[in-house]
Design a protein around this motif. Structure first.
Motif, PDB file in Angstrom:
ATOM      1  N   PRO A  31     -19.913  -0.850  -0.675  1.00 20.04           N
ATOM      2  CA  PRO A  31     -19.125   0.167   0.039  1.00 20.04           C
ATOM      3  C   PRO A  31     -19.041  -0.068   1.543  1.00 20.04           C
ATOM      4  N   GLU A  32     -20.025  -0.717   2.138  1.00 17.66           N
ATOM      5  CA  GLU A  32     -20.029  -0.969   3.580  1.00 17.66           C
ATOM      6  C   GLU A  32     -19.382  -2.308   3.944  1.00 17.66           C
TER       7      GLU A  32
ATOM      8  N   TRP B 116       0.823  -1.207   0.000  1.00 16.34           N
ATOM      9  CA  TRP B 116       0.000   0.000   0.000  1.00 16.34           C
ATOM     10  C   TRP B 116       0.864   1.267   0.000  1.00 16.34           C
TER      11      TRP B 116
ATOM     12  N   LEU C  87     -11.627  -1.519   8.008  1.00 16.73           N
ATOM     13  CA  LEU C  87     -12.240  -0.320   7.420  1.00 16.73           C
ATOM     14  C   LEU C  87     -13.198  -0.747   6.319  1.00 16.73           C
ATOM     15  N   PRO C  88     -14.309  -0.089   6.172  1.00 18.59           N
ATOM     16  CA  PRO C  88     -15.207  -0.420   5.057  1.00 18.59           C
ATOM     17  C   PRO C  88     -14.527  -0.198   3.707  1.00 18.59           C
ATOM     18  N   ASN C  89     -14.972  -0.930   2.717  1.00 18.75           N
ATOM     19  CA  ASN C  89     -14.406  -0.854   1.366  1.00 18.75           C
ATOM     20  C   ASN C  89     -14.303   0.577   0.846  1.00 18.75           C
ATOM     21  N   MET C  90     -15.297   1.401   1.145  1.00 15.64           N
ATOM     22  CA  MET C  90     -15.308   2.761   0.585  1.00 15.64           C
ATOM     23  C   MET C  90     -14.119   3.589   1.084  1.00 15.64           C
ATOM     24  N   TYR C  91     -13.469   3.173   2.168  1.00 13.12           N
ATOM     25  CA  TYR C  91     -12.298   3.880   2.672  1.00 13.12           C
ATOM     26  C   TYR C  91     -10.991   3.183   2.324  1.00 13.12           C
ATOM     27  N   SER C  92     -11.066   2.041   1.687  1.00 15.34           N
ATOM     28  CA  SER C  92      -9.874   1.263   1.330  1.00 15.34           C
ATOM     29  C   SER C  92      -9.528   1.511  -0.131  1.00 15.34           C
ATOM     30  N   VAL C  93      -9.109   2.721  -0.414  1.00 14.36           N
ATOM     31  CA  VAL C  93      -8.763   3.093  -1.790  1.00 14.36           C
ATOM     32  C   VAL C  93      -7.331   3.608  -1.833  1.00 14.36           C
TER      33      VAL C  93
ATOM     34  N   SER D 237     -10.990   6.313  -6.385  1.00 15.48           N
ATOM     35  CA  SER D 237     -12.186   6.434  -5.563  1.00 15.48           C
ATOM     36  C   SER D 237     -12.904   5.090  -5.615  1.00 15.48           C
ATOM     37  N   TYR D 238     -13.710   4.838  -4.610  1.00 15.68           N
ATOM     38  CA  TYR D 238     -14.407   3.546  -4.550  1.00 15.68           C
ATOM     39  C   TYR D 238     -15.594   3.558  -5.499  1.00 15.68           C
TER      40      TYR D 238
END
Length: 159
Positions: free
Chosen positions: A73-74, A16, A56-62, A67-68
């Motif tokens: 996303p959850e 990462w 962390l939810p998927n929407m924050y794992s970028v 962007s997701y």
């Protein structure tokens, strides 16, 4: 080697952090390469337990610049999903990643770093070590005194 042979940076590690730094260097038009001893995301492949999920939810794992846009996303990404994300990111962003290259020595002289691998020596103005903290087990010296006591597992060995 002349100035043309000196990279702006060498990044050690293609996880990462290493890929994120590579993206920033590419955005700044800096000549660099990423050296990874294994495969992209190697520790995520080999040092995570099979049922591992991000916290962390998927929407924050970028990754930087992304962007997701997925369907969940959850949800929470698995370690194999994350490796896929890293590989895709490196490919899409055309990051200069070289896999299977172990750095064996790092020296500095006159403002230039020598990054030595078995195949080649790289010269760079900057080096970013992004190898993570779980590459090698770390135990306090007192742990060896626990004979016949509890089983000791390192995070990197837990499957």
């Amino acid at each position: 080697m002349d100035e043309a042979g000196v990279l702006d940076a060498v990044v050690v590690g293609a996880g990462w952090a290493g890929l994120g730094v590579s993206y920033a260097l590419a955005q700044a038009d800096m000549r660099h390469c990423v050296l990874e001893r294994g495969r992209v995301g190697e520790t995520w492949r080999t040092q995570r337990w099979d049922s591992f999920h991000f916290n962390l939810p998927n929407m924050y794992s970028v990754m930087p610049g992304d962007s997701y846009d997925g369907a969940d996303p959850e949800g929470f990404m698995t370690h194999t999903g994350f490796v896929t994300l890293l590989e895709d990111y490196a490919r899409r962003r055309r990051l200069p990643v070289r896999t299977g290259v172990s750095v064996t020595k790092l020296e500095a002289s006159n403002g230039v770093f020598r990054v030595v691998t078995p195949e080649q020596t790289w010269l760079a103005k900057n080096v970013v070590v992004a190898s993570g903290s779980l590459n090698r087990p770390r135990r306090p010296p007192s742990a060896s005194a626990l004979r016949g006591g509890p089983v000791q597992l390192d995070a990197s060995d837990f499957r």
